[in-house]
Design an enzyme around this catalytic site. Structure first.
Site, PDB file in Angstrom:
ATOM      1  N   CYS A  56      -6.668  -7.917 -10.921  1.00  0.00           N
ATOM      2  CA  CYS A  56      -5.754  -9.064 -10.749  1.00  0.00           C
ATOM      3  C   CYS A  56      -6.182 -10.222 -11.631  1.00  0.00           C
ATOM      4  O   CYS A  56      -5.338 -10.938 -12.185  1.00  0.00           O
ATOM      5  CB  CYS A  56      -5.706  -9.486  -9.284  1.00  0.00           C
TER       6      CYS A  56
ATOM      7  N   GLU B  95      -1.591 -10.307  -5.650  1.00  0.00           N
ATOM      8  CA  GLU B  95      -1.493 -11.170  -6.838  1.00  0.00           C
ATOM      9  C   GLU B  95      -0.633 -10.507  -7.909  1.00  0.00           C
ATOM     10  O   GLU B  95       0.222 -11.140  -8.538  1.00  0.00           O
ATOM     11  CB  GLU B  95      -2.889 -11.443  -7.417  1.00  0.00           C
TER      12      GLU B  95
ATOM     13  N   CYS C 295      -2.044  -4.815  -5.402  1.00  0.00           N
ATOM     14  CA  CYS C 295      -2.533  -6.063  -4.793  1.00  0.00           C
ATOM     15  C   CYS C 295      -1.436  -7.126  -4.747  1.00  0.00           C
ATOM     16  O   CYS C 295      -0.479  -7.106  -5.532  1.00  0.00           O
ATOM     17  CB  CYS C 295      -3.678  -6.620  -5.618  1.00  0.00           C
TER      18      CYS C 295
ATOM     19  N   GLU D 192       0.827  -1.212   0.000  1.00  0.00           N
ATOM     20  CA  GLU D 192       0.000   0.000   0.000  1.00  0.00           C
ATOM     21  C   GLU D 192       0.855   1.253   0.000  1.00  0.00           C
ATOM     22  O   GLU D 192       2.085   1.204   0.147  1.00  0.00           O
ATOM     23  CB  GLU D 192      -0.961  -0.044   1.204  1.00  0.00           C
TER      24      GLU D 192
ATOM     25  N   CYS E 219      -9.382  -9.399  -7.085  1.00  0.00           N
ATOM     26  CA  CYS E 219     -10.133  -8.298  -7.699  1.00  0.00           C
ATOM     27  C   CYS E 219     -10.088  -8.418  -9.226  1.00  0.00           C
ATOM     28  O   CYS E 219      -9.314  -9.191  -9.790  1.00  0.00           O
ATOM     29  CB  CYS E 219      -9.574  -6.957  -7.234  1.00  0.00           C
TER      30      CYS E 219
HETATM   31  N1  THU Z   1      -6.087  -6.595  -2.268  1.00  0.00           N
HETATM   32  C1  THU Z   1      -5.247  -7.549  -2.766  1.00  0.00           C
HETATM   33  O1  THU Z   1      -4.056  -7.590  -2.426  1.00  0.00           O
HETATM   34  N2  THU Z   1      -5.749  -8.420  -3.669  1.00  0.00           N
HETATM   35  C2  THU Z   1      -7.035  -8.413  -4.123  1.00  0.00           C
HETATM   36  O2  THU Z   1      -7.369  -9.165  -5.015  1.00  0.00           O
HETATM   37  C3  THU Z   1      -8.022  -7.532  -3.505  1.00  0.00           C
HETATM   38  C4  THU Z   1      -7.478  -6.473  -2.613  1.00  0.00           C
HETATM   39  C5  THU Z   1      -5.530  -5.625  -1.336  1.00  0.00           C
HETATM   40  C6  THU Z   1      -5.443  -4.234  -1.883  1.00  0.00           C
HETATM   41  C7  THU Z   1      -5.417  -3.413  -0.621  1.00  0.00           C
HETATM   42  O3  THU Z   1      -4.070  -3.301  -0.176  1.00  0.00           O
HETATM   43  C8  THU Z   1      -6.207  -4.233   0.381  1.00  0.00           C
HETATM   44  O4  THU Z   1      -6.321  -5.532  -0.175  1.00  0.00           O
HETATM   45  C9  THU Z   1      -7.605  -3.693   0.665  1.00  0.00           C
HETATM   46  O5  THU Z   1      -8.319  -3.524  -0.508  1.00  0.00           O
END
Ligand code: THU
Length: 160
Positions: free
Chosen positions: A115, A75, A73, A64, A112
């Site tokens: 990804c 993935e 993310c 982040e 998501c």
């Molecule tokens: N996030 C992921 O790492 N992968 C996903 O497929 C969905 C969301 C992360 C992004 C962010 O850092 C946190 O989850 C909250 O959305």
């Protein structure tokens, strides 16, 4: 009469002892990766592990940023780092899991849309399916036989 197109998606719902040894190791690596996530804003820790064609593994977690959209993310962190470092290694499986920082148990992890699109790119590139192993609800795991099962009607190079 209008015709309809039905898409059949098959998801194996498995308990831990029904996973292969390698799948259990991949999920365990994804959990370790989640524990190391840099997620000071959401406190939602996501981990992804890739099993490669030579059976080695590669991991990533969410990263982040104070400028929120600059984060990435788990993935995509794993997939982009793999592609940057080992551009020709094929991926057999991606395992994904998540947890809240305040809780020890792992939660269902649903990749998501962005990804899924990135997974689809590498599956298309390598010409062989990537299995997707997701932490599911109630100590179960979801196993999909291809990224295409996560993202039907995908946009690929073929559509350009
Ligand atoms: N996030 C992921 O790492 N992968 C996903 O497929 C969905 C969301 C992360 C992004 C962010 O850092 C946190 O989850 C909250 O959305």
């Amino acid at each position: 009469m209008a015709s309809e197109l039905n898409i059949h998606i098959c998801i194996d719902v498995l308990s831990a002892d029904e996973l292969t040894q390698q799948e259990r190791e991949a999920m365990s690596l994804a959990q370790q990766a989640a524990n190391d996530a840099y997620a000071p804003y959401s406190n939602f820790l996501v981990g992804a592990a890739l099993v490669l064609e030579d059976n080695s593994m590669f991991k990533g977690n969410n990263q982040e940023n104070a400028a929120y959209p600059s984060g990435l993310c788990a993935e995509r962190t794993a997939l982009f780092a793999l592609s940057a470092n080992h551009p020709n290694k094929k991926i057999k499986l991606i395992a994904v899991t998540a947890r809240r920082r305040s809780e020890q148990h792992f939660l269902p992890a649903m990749p998501c849309g962005a990804c899924r699109q990135v997974m689809a790119e590498y599956e298309y590139k390598q010409g062989e399916p990537i299995l997707v192993l997701l932490q599911g609800p109630e100590d179960k795991f979801y196993r999909l036989r291809s990224v295409a099962d996560l993202l039907p009607f995908q946009f690929t190079k073929e559509h350009l």
